[in-house]
Write an enzyme that holds these catalytic residues in place. Structure first.
Site, PDB file in Angstrom:
ATOM      1  N   GLU A   6      -5.468 -11.075   6.139  1.00  0.00           N
ATOM      2  CA  GLU A   6      -5.030 -11.812   7.323  1.00  0.00           C
ATOM      3  C   GLU A   6      -5.738 -13.163   7.377  1.00  0.00           C
ATOM      4  O   GLU A   6      -6.928 -13.270   7.121  1.00  0.00           O
ATOM      5  CB  GLU A   6      -5.336 -10.992   8.575  1.00  0.00           C
ATOM      6  CG  GLU A   6      -4.649 -11.513   9.811  1.00  0.00           C
ATOM      7  CD  GLU A   6      -4.769 -10.568  10.998  1.00  0.00           C
ATOM      8  OE1 GLU A   6      -4.625 -11.064  12.122  1.00  0.00           O
ATOM      9  OE2 GLU A   6      -5.011  -9.361  10.814  1.00  0.00           O
ATOM     10  N   ASP A  49      -8.564  -1.697  13.369  1.00  0.00           N
ATOM     11  CA  ASP A  49      -8.876  -2.551  12.217  1.00  0.00           C
ATOM     12  C   ASP A  49      -8.191  -2.041  10.951  1.00  0.00           C
ATOM     13  O   ASP A  49      -7.626  -2.819  10.185  1.00  0.00           O
ATOM     14  CB  ASP A  49     -10.391  -2.637  12.005  1.00  0.00           C
ATOM     15  CG  ASP A  49     -11.095  -3.326  13.162  1.00  0.00           C
ATOM     16  OD1 ASP A  49     -10.700  -4.453  13.500  1.00  0.00           O
ATOM     17  OD2 ASP A  49     -12.025  -2.731  13.733  1.00  0.00           O
ATOM     18  N   ASP A 106      -8.210  -6.647   6.872  1.00  0.00           N
ATOM     19  CA  ASP A 106      -8.309  -7.285   8.190  1.00  0.00           C
ATOM     20  C   ASP A 106      -9.770  -7.696   8.337  1.00  0.00           C
ATOM     21  O   ASP A 106     -10.621  -6.875   8.674  1.00  0.00           O
ATOM     22  CB  ASP A 106      -7.899  -6.311   9.293  1.00  0.00           C
ATOM     23  CG  ASP A 106      -8.062  -6.916  10.679  1.00  0.00           C
ATOM     24  OD1 ASP A 106      -7.811  -8.125  10.838  1.00  0.00           O
ATOM     25  OD2 ASP A 106      -8.440  -6.174  11.607  1.00  0.00           O
TER      26      ASP A 106
END
Length: 181
Positions: free
Chosen positions: A67, A139, A7
């Site tokens: 992501e 996160d 992430d």
């Protein structure tokens, strides 16, 4: 198959490592890589690159899932996130990993089953799916979610969307969630 989920973020980048064996997912590790907010941009990107490289060496994943960047209201924030993501991808590719990309929507649908899920819902489902004793930070949870997304077929919807024109030509259509012809 061992999957490293990322992430990306300039301040904090989450990482999560899972193992997929058949239909089972096993938690290996998760955490964050933090850059010094007072450092200049190149130093912060190097910190991120070095951190991703170290995580890759430590946990020896077979592939990575990251992501995708979303377009923020603030264009400067979007550009900075894109640079952080680029540093992370360079660290992964530098280790020789194939990198797969997923949107936040794909992650949420894969983990929660709902594309508008909030961070707390993603954290809760990641905790349940991996049978963790406690919730990871947001996160790290998002990074684990990206890894879970890849483990569970990844871009299945994208693959199906790519097949749609051929299916339509053959007279096929979707009715009540099923393919009929």
């Amino acid at each position: 198959m061992r999957i490293l989920g990322i992430d990306p973020g300039l301040r904090t980048t989450g990482f999560g490592v899972i193992e997929k064996q058949g239909n089972k997912l096993a938690y290996i590790a998760s955490g964050t890589i933090k850059s010094d907010g007072n450092a200049n941009l190149p130093e912060r990107l190097k910190t991120l690159y070095d951190g991703i490289s170290e995580v890759s060496r430590t946990y020896a994943p077979d592939c990575a899932a990251i992501e995708k960047v979303f377009v923020n209201v603030n264009p400067q924030s979007t550009l900075l996130l894109g640079q952080a993501r680029g540093a992370a991808i360079c660290g992964l590719v530098g280790y020789g990993l194939p990198v797969f990309e997923y949107t936040a929507l794909q992650l949420k649908v894969a983990v929660v089953g709902y594309g508008r899920a909030n961070k707390a819902q993603v954290q809760e489902m990641v905790t349940r799916l991996l049978m963790l004793p406690g919730q990871p930070g947001s996160d790290a949870a998002d990074a684990l979610g990206v890894a879970i997304c890849h483990a569970n077929g990844g871009d299945t919807l994208g693959t199906l969307a790519g097949l749609a024109p051929d299916l339509v030509r053959k007279g096929m259509r979707v009715r009540r969630g099923r393919l009929v012809g």
